[in-house]
Design an enzyme around this catalytic site. Structure first.
Site, PDB file in Angstrom:
ATOM      1  N   HIS A 107      -8.277  -4.548  -0.935  1.00 35.64           N
ATOM      2  CA  HIS A 107      -6.985  -3.915  -0.656  1.00 35.64           C
ATOM      3  C   HIS A 107      -6.114  -4.758   0.273  1.00 35.64           C
ATOM      4  O   HIS A 107      -4.914  -4.532   0.373  1.00 35.64           O
ATOM      5  CB  HIS A 107      -7.238  -2.523  -0.043  1.00 35.64           C
ATOM      6  CG  HIS A 107      -6.031  -1.639  -0.089  1.00 35.64           C
ATOM      7  ND1 HIS A 107      -5.446  -1.237  -1.279  1.00 35.64           N
ATOM      8  CD2 HIS A 107      -5.279  -1.079   0.901  1.00 35.64           C
ATOM      9  CE1 HIS A 107      -4.393  -0.467  -1.009  1.00 35.64           C
ATOM     10  NE2 HIS A 107      -4.277  -0.366   0.300  1.00 35.64           N
ATOM     11  N   ASP A 137     -10.339  -3.888  -5.407  1.00 27.36           N
ATOM     12  CA  ASP A 137      -9.711  -3.003  -4.419  1.00 27.36           C
ATOM     13  C   ASP A 137     -10.441  -1.657  -4.431  1.00 27.36           C
ATOM     14  O   ASP A 137     -10.430  -0.957  -5.436  1.00 27.36           O
ATOM     15  CB  ASP A 137      -8.227  -2.823  -4.797  1.00 27.36           C
ATOM     16  CG  ASP A 137      -7.421  -2.136  -3.712  1.00 27.36           C
ATOM     17  OD1 ASP A 137      -7.993  -1.273  -3.014  1.00 27.36           O
ATOM     18  OD2 ASP A 137      -6.231  -2.459  -3.574  1.00 27.36           O
ATOM     19  N   SER A 158       0.823  -1.205   0.000  1.00 33.49           N
ATOM     20  CA  SER A 158       0.000   0.000   0.000  1.00 33.49           C
ATOM     21  C   SER A 158       0.864   1.265   0.000  1.00 33.49           C
ATOM     22  O   SER A 158       1.632   1.475  -0.929  1.00 33.49           O
ATOM     23  CB  SER A 158      -0.967  -0.082   1.189  1.00 33.49           C
ATOM     24  OG  SER A 158      -1.947   0.912   1.111  1.00 33.49           O
TER      25      SER A 158
HETATM   26  C1  MLT Z   1      -1.505   6.077   0.016  1.00 32.97           C
HETATM   27  O1  MLT Z   1      -1.826   7.111   0.539  1.00 32.97           O
HETATM   28  O2  MLT Z   1      -0.347   5.747  -0.179  1.00 32.97           O
HETATM   29  C2  MLT Z   1      -2.614   5.198  -0.436  1.00 32.97           C
HETATM   30  O3  MLT Z   1      -3.832   5.843  -0.295  1.00 32.97           O
HETATM   31  C3  MLT Z   1      -2.615   3.905   0.269  1.00 32.97           C
HETATM   32  C4  MLT Z   1      -2.775   4.076   1.744  1.00 32.97           C
HETATM   33  O4  MLT Z   1      -3.888   4.185   2.226  1.00 32.97           O
HETATM   34  O5  MLT Z   1      -1.781   4.116   2.407  1.00 32.97           O
END
Ligand code: MLT
Length: 203
Positions: free
Chosen positions: A183, A152, A102
């Site tokens: 996700h 996702d 992520s």
């Molecule tokens: C991010 O901000 O990198 C993406 O939205 C994934 C997350 O939630 O960290």
């Protein structure tokens, strides 16, 4: 940067750069790295940003909307930290493979978008397109595994395809693996990533 370094028993393998998701820390991905390559050295880093107490690797303006200036700054900061760590711990700077989930996968992708030899490869679980409208460096020496969820809610299918296309256009070797879920990271993807790692780095 706050981190854990653990030397592996097989020095010929790449050093694994572990990059957690939002709200995680440098402990999180160690079990995952052990599943993928127990004998590799690891450098596991905590993101320098706090969002409501949750560590991250760069600032965002809203969910999925990145603060580009901070993203570039933090990408360079992390890249330099890996270089310094290679000096400190004596691992090969040219043989580093990121494993990110992520937010951690997003900064790993950003390292590839901005620096030619920052990463030898990457396992990107549930990554987004880190930046648009920039020319990627030539990534012909870079191998990438992308694990993605067909449903996702944070990352539309088209965005993962755009990421794959960007990397391939820059000559990276990309393997995609899709799961039916969202996700969350699932075991199936980790097993596939291990297969990919073994094929790519154990020959
Ligand atoms: C991010 O901000 O990198 C993406 O939205 C994934 C997350 O939630 O960290």
């Amino acid at each position: 940067m706050k981190h854990i370094y653990k030397e592996g028993s097989n020095k010929n393998l790449p050093t694994l750069l572990l990059l957690h998701g939002t709200g995680g820390n440098e402990q999180d991905l160690i079990p995952l790295a052990n599943m993928i390559a127990q004998d590799a050295s690891i450098l596991s880093v905590r993101g320098n940003i706090l969002e409501n107490g949750m560590p991250r690797f760069f600032r965002r303006l809203a969910e999925g909307v990145f603060d580009e200036e901070d993203l570039v700054f933090r990408t360079n900061e992390l890249n330099e930290f890996v270089t310094e760590s290679a000096d400190t711990y004596g691992f090969d700077r040219s043989n580093v493979v990121a494993i990110g989930y992520s937010n951690g996968a997003n900064i790993a992708a950003s390292m590839m978008y901005h620096h030619q030899r920052s990463l030898k490869g990457g396992i990107l679980f549930h990554a987004m397109v880190p930046r648009r409208g920039v020319d990627l460096p030539n990534l012909s020496d870079t191998s990438v595994f992308i694990g993605a969820g067909k449903r996702d809610p944070l990352i539309p299918l088209e965005e993962t395809k755009e990421l794959v296309k960007d990397l391939e256009k820059a000559n990276a070797k990309v393997s995609e693996f899709w799961v039916d879920g969202g996700h969350q990271l699932v075991r199936e993807e980790v097993e596939k990533a291990k297969e990919w790692f073994d094929q790519t780095y154990r020959g």
